[in-house]
Design a protein around this motif. Structure first.
Motif, PDB file in Angstrom:
ATOM      1  N   GLU A  89       6.241  51.861  16.941  1.00  0.00           N
ATOM      2  CA  GLU A  89       6.126  51.676  15.449  1.00  0.00           C
ATOM      3  C   GLU A  89       4.817  52.450  15.045  1.00  0.00           C
ATOM      4  O   GLU A  89       4.702  53.217  14.049  1.00  0.00           O
ATOM      5  N   HIS A 136       3.377  42.075  11.583  1.00  0.00           N
ATOM      6  CA  HIS A 136       4.861  41.364  11.916  1.00  0.00           C
ATOM      7  C   HIS A 136       5.509  40.833  10.542  1.00  0.00           C
ATOM      8  O   HIS A 136       6.555  40.513  10.699  1.00  0.00           O
ATOM      9  N   ARG A 154       8.961  39.882  12.176  1.00  0.00           N
ATOM     10  CA  ARG A 154       9.340  40.783  13.171  1.00  0.00           C
ATOM     11  C   ARG A 154       8.517  40.776  14.543  1.00  0.00           C
ATOM     12  O   ARG A 154       7.516  40.486  14.647  1.00  0.00           O
ATOM     13  N   ARG A 155       9.294  40.513  15.677  1.00  0.00           N
ATOM     14  CA  ARG A 155       8.378  40.200  16.929  1.00  0.00           C
ATOM     15  C   ARG A 155       8.319  41.355  17.567  1.00  0.00           C
ATOM     16  O   ARG A 155       9.324  42.418  17.675  1.00  0.00           O
ATOM     17  N   TYR A 156       7.302  41.577  18.393  1.00  0.00           N
ATOM     18  CA  TYR A 156       7.049  42.755  19.044  1.00  0.00           C
ATOM     19  C   TYR A 156       6.667  42.816  20.650  1.00  0.00           C
ATOM     20  O   TYR A 156       6.170  41.817  20.875  1.00  0.00           O
ATOM     21  N   SER A 157       6.964  43.729  21.247  1.00  0.00           N
ATOM     22  CA  SER A 157       6.530  43.915  22.865  1.00  0.00           C
ATOM     23  C   SER A 157       5.376  44.748  22.411  1.00  0.00           C
ATOM     24  O   SER A 157       5.258  45.633  21.568  1.00  0.00           O
ATOM     25  N   THR A 180       0.503  40.586  17.276  1.00  0.00           N
ATOM     26  CA  THR A 180       1.678  39.924  16.504  1.00  0.00           C
ATOM     27  C   THR A 180       2.476  39.039  17.261  1.00  0.00           C
ATOM     28  O   THR A 180       2.081  38.870  18.548  1.00  0.00           O
ATOM     29  N   SER A 223       7.217  48.296  21.853  1.00  0.00           N
ATOM     30  CA  SER A 223       7.894  48.468  20.520  1.00  0.00           C
ATOM     31  C   SER A 223       6.736  48.565  19.589  1.00  0.00           C
ATOM     32  O   SER A 223       7.040  49.430  18.369  1.00  0.00           O
ATOM     33  N   LEU A 224       5.531  47.994  19.634  1.00  0.00           N
ATOM     34  CA  LEU A 224       4.709  48.122  18.527  1.00  0.00           C
ATOM     35  C   LEU A 224       3.918  49.480  18.642  1.00  0.00           C
ATOM     36  O   LEU A 224       3.694  50.114  17.633  1.00  0.00           O
TER      37      LEU A 224
END
Ligand SMILES: C[S@@+](CC[C@H](N)C(=O)[O-])C[C@H]1O[C@@H](n2cnc3c(N)ncnc32)[C@H](O)[C@@H]1O
Length: 206
Positions: A173, A119, A163-166, A148, A169-170
């Motif tokens: 990536e 993150h 950066r923050r993730y669900s 994260t 979204s991770l």
């Protein structure tokens, strides 16, 4: 922050604070272990804790008989803390001082663990370099556990933006080469009593 200043930043963090004063300190890495050992990981399997810092995950792996744990971190000071804590057991661990975005794996691992490192990667270039290391380090069938800050987690950690993730979204990536097999929502209580919301995702390398 300029990448060349990063080792200094993290070394300073670890050299000026006790382990229990670090906001990310956890006594027992329960969620990490649960996801890493799911469904089962042979104790012969090489395991890499990326940005492991002075985490006690390596202690827990040694306690369970793992014979090839490795810890990578940009901060030599962090790894020295763990070596001191582990005393004679430290010689059973592979210690790697490296920036994960510049690291060339020289072997493969059956499990990759990252709690609160990905993150920090602010640019697409850094994240692509991380992905490339991940892809080279893990053969098909290997596991990656990545924790994260969640979408409602903090926006900064140790003075740096994150950066923050669900989980979704991770996973996006990492791309199609990794299949998400488990997700956990985790509230981490910092030593000062704040609650930080994390997401942990477990992936299998296709
Ligand atoms: C928030 S701490 C988490 C430490 C550890 N994973 C834990 O759970 O206790 C972030 C760690 O990532 C390391 N780190 C930050 N950027 C890094 C990079 N580019 N490459 C390798 N390690 C990095 C820091 O030195 C620090 O130990």
């Amino acid at each position: 922050m300029n990448p060349v200043q990063l080792p200094e930043h993290w070394n300073q963090m670890y050299s000026t604070r006790q382990e229990q004063e670090l906001s990310w300190f956890e006594e027992a890495p329960a969620i990490s272990l649960e996801l890493l050992l799911m469904p089962r990981l042979d104790i012969q399997a090489p395991v890499l804790d990326v940005g492991g810092g002075s985490s006690r995950l390596v202690d827990a792996l040694l306690d369970r008989g793992f014979i090839q744990p490795a810890v990578l971190d940009i901060s030599a000071a962090a790894l020295e803390k763990s070596k001191k804590r582990l005393a004679s057991r430290a010689s059973r661990v592979r210690w790697i001082v490296a920036d994960i975005t510049r690291w060339e794996p020289d072997r493969q691992y059956m499990a990759w663990h990252d709690r609160a490192v990905f993150h920090f990667l602010a640019t697409e270039e850094q994240r692509a370099a991380y992905r490339s290391a991940l892809e080279r380090a893990l053969p098909p069938g290997a596991t990656a556990v990545i924790g994260t800050f969640a979408l409602d987690g903090p926006e900064r950690c140790s003075g740096l933006p994150v950066r923050r993730y669900s989980p979704e979204s991770l996973a996006a990536e990492l791309g199609p080469g990794f299949t998400c097999t488990a997700v956990r929502s985790v509230d981490h209580a910092t030593p000062t009593g704040k609650v930080q919301h994390f997401q942990f995702s477990r992936f299998v390398r296709e």
